[in-house]
Design an enzyme around this catalytic site. Structure first.
Site, PDB file in Angstrom:
ATOM      1  N   ASP A  55       0.857  -1.184   0.000  1.00 27.29           N
ATOM      2  CA  ASP A  55       0.000   0.000   0.000  1.00 27.29           C
ATOM      3  C   ASP A  55       0.891   1.232   0.000  1.00 27.29           C
ATOM      4  OD1 ASP A  55      -2.408   1.386  -0.053  1.00 27.29           O
ATOM      5  OD2 ASP A  55      -2.633   1.406   2.123  1.00 27.29           O
ATOM      6  N   GLY A  56       0.348   2.318  -0.502  1.00 26.38           N
ATOM      7  CA  GLY A  56       1.035   3.592  -0.494  1.00 26.38           C
ATOM      8  C   GLY A  56       0.145   4.644   0.130  1.00 26.38           C
ATOM      9  N   GLU A  93       2.093   3.770  -4.257  1.00 31.25           N
ATOM     10  CA  GLU A  93       1.442   2.478  -4.529  1.00 31.25           C
ATOM     11  C   GLU A  93       2.352   1.606  -5.394  1.00 31.25           C
ATOM     12  OE1 GLU A  93      -1.278   1.348  -3.191  1.00 31.25           O
ATOM     13  OE2 GLU A  93      -2.535   3.060  -2.680  1.00 31.25           O
ATOM     14  N   ASP A 115      -4.758  -2.399  -2.760  1.00 34.50           N
ATOM     15  CA  ASP A 115      -6.032  -1.694  -2.909  1.00 34.50           C
ATOM     16  C   ASP A 115      -5.978  -0.691  -4.061  1.00 34.50           C
ATOM     17  OD1 ASP A 115      -4.541   0.431  -1.912  1.00 34.50           O
ATOM     18  OD2 ASP A 115      -5.663   0.614  -0.045  1.00 34.50           O
ATOM     19  N   HIS A 169      -9.164   0.292   3.275  1.00 31.21           N
ATOM     20  CA  HIS A 169      -9.791   0.738   4.523  1.00 31.21           C
ATOM     21  C   HIS A 169     -11.109   0.023   4.768  1.00 31.21           C
ATOM     22  CE1 HIS A 169      -6.674   3.728   4.295  1.00 31.21           C
ATOM     23  NE2 HIS A 169      -7.106   4.066   3.104  1.00 31.21           N
ATOM     24  N   ASP A 179      -0.977   0.040   5.175  1.00 24.84           N
ATOM     25  CA  ASP A 179      -1.340   1.453   5.275  1.00 24.84           C
ATOM     26  C   ASP A 179      -0.712   2.072   6.523  1.00 24.84           C
ATOM     27  OD1 ASP A 179      -3.031   3.773   4.339  1.00 24.84           O
ATOM     28  OD2 ASP A 179      -3.852   3.496   6.350  1.00 24.84           O
TER      29      ASP A 179
END
Length: 194
Positions: A55-56, A93, A115, A169, A179
């Protein structure tokens, strides 16, 4: 543990086509055999699944950003994270996935979960057209983040990768942890500056 030794590099970078879609999983059938070893199949060790979650995050877009990555092989996990002072969410990302793949020392069978629709669609749908059109998008503009896309696409040639999208999320434990790692890097860097 010894099993990590053959999969993960000790010195990872610590700085800042036809596509089928089924059940949120993107498959690239043309990439089923690693490009580094076209003449041989994956060994038994290499055919064991490595999971990568990435994740970024970015504070402002552009702004300071971070990425978080989890690598899992059997019962073993490794967390990687990093920071960039001025970046975008999309770059982070991409970098999260790149760092995870670069940590692997040899071709592997991988399930990469993210995501980021930008990451998955870029790899599975858009990149072939970008390359065919001289790195121009459908609007005839230069593709953003070309440096990272080229780096990622070279890594994709090496491994047998299954791309999995999850909603961000939304309670996915590894996505939430990635995250957290990414955001922790942003806070850590902000504390160093102040």
């Amino acid at each position: 543990p010894k099993r990590w030794g053959f999969l993960f590099s000790i010195n990872w970078i610590n700085w800042e086509h036809s596509t089928d879609y089924k059940d949120n999983r993107y498959y690239l059938p043309s990439l089923s055999v690693p490009r580094l070893s076209k003449d041989r199949a994956l060994t038994d060790q290499q055919s064991q699944l490595v999971e990568i979650f990435s994740d970024g995050a970015c504070s402002g877009n552009p702004g300071p950003g971070g990425y978080g990555t989890i690598l899992r092989f059997g019962n073993h996990e490794k967390e990687l994270s990093g920071f960039a002072a001025l970046t975008t969410n999309n770059r982070m990302e991409l970098l999260g996935a790149i760092v995870g793949l670069e940590a692997l020392k040899r071709p592997c069978r991988i399930r990469l979960t993210t995501d980021s629709q930008y990451l998955i669609k870029g790899v599975t749908e858009w990149s072939a057209g970008w390359r065919r059109n001289g790195w121009r998008n459908s609007k005839k503009e230069e593709v953003a983040n070309r440096d990272l896309w080229e780096r990622l696409l070279e890594l994709v040639k090496i491994h047998d990768i299954e791309w999995v999208w999850v909603k961000g999320h939304d309670g996915h434990a590894e996505n939430e942890r990635c995250d957290e790692l990414a955001r922790r890097e942003i806070v850590k860097a902000a504390n160093v500056v102040s």
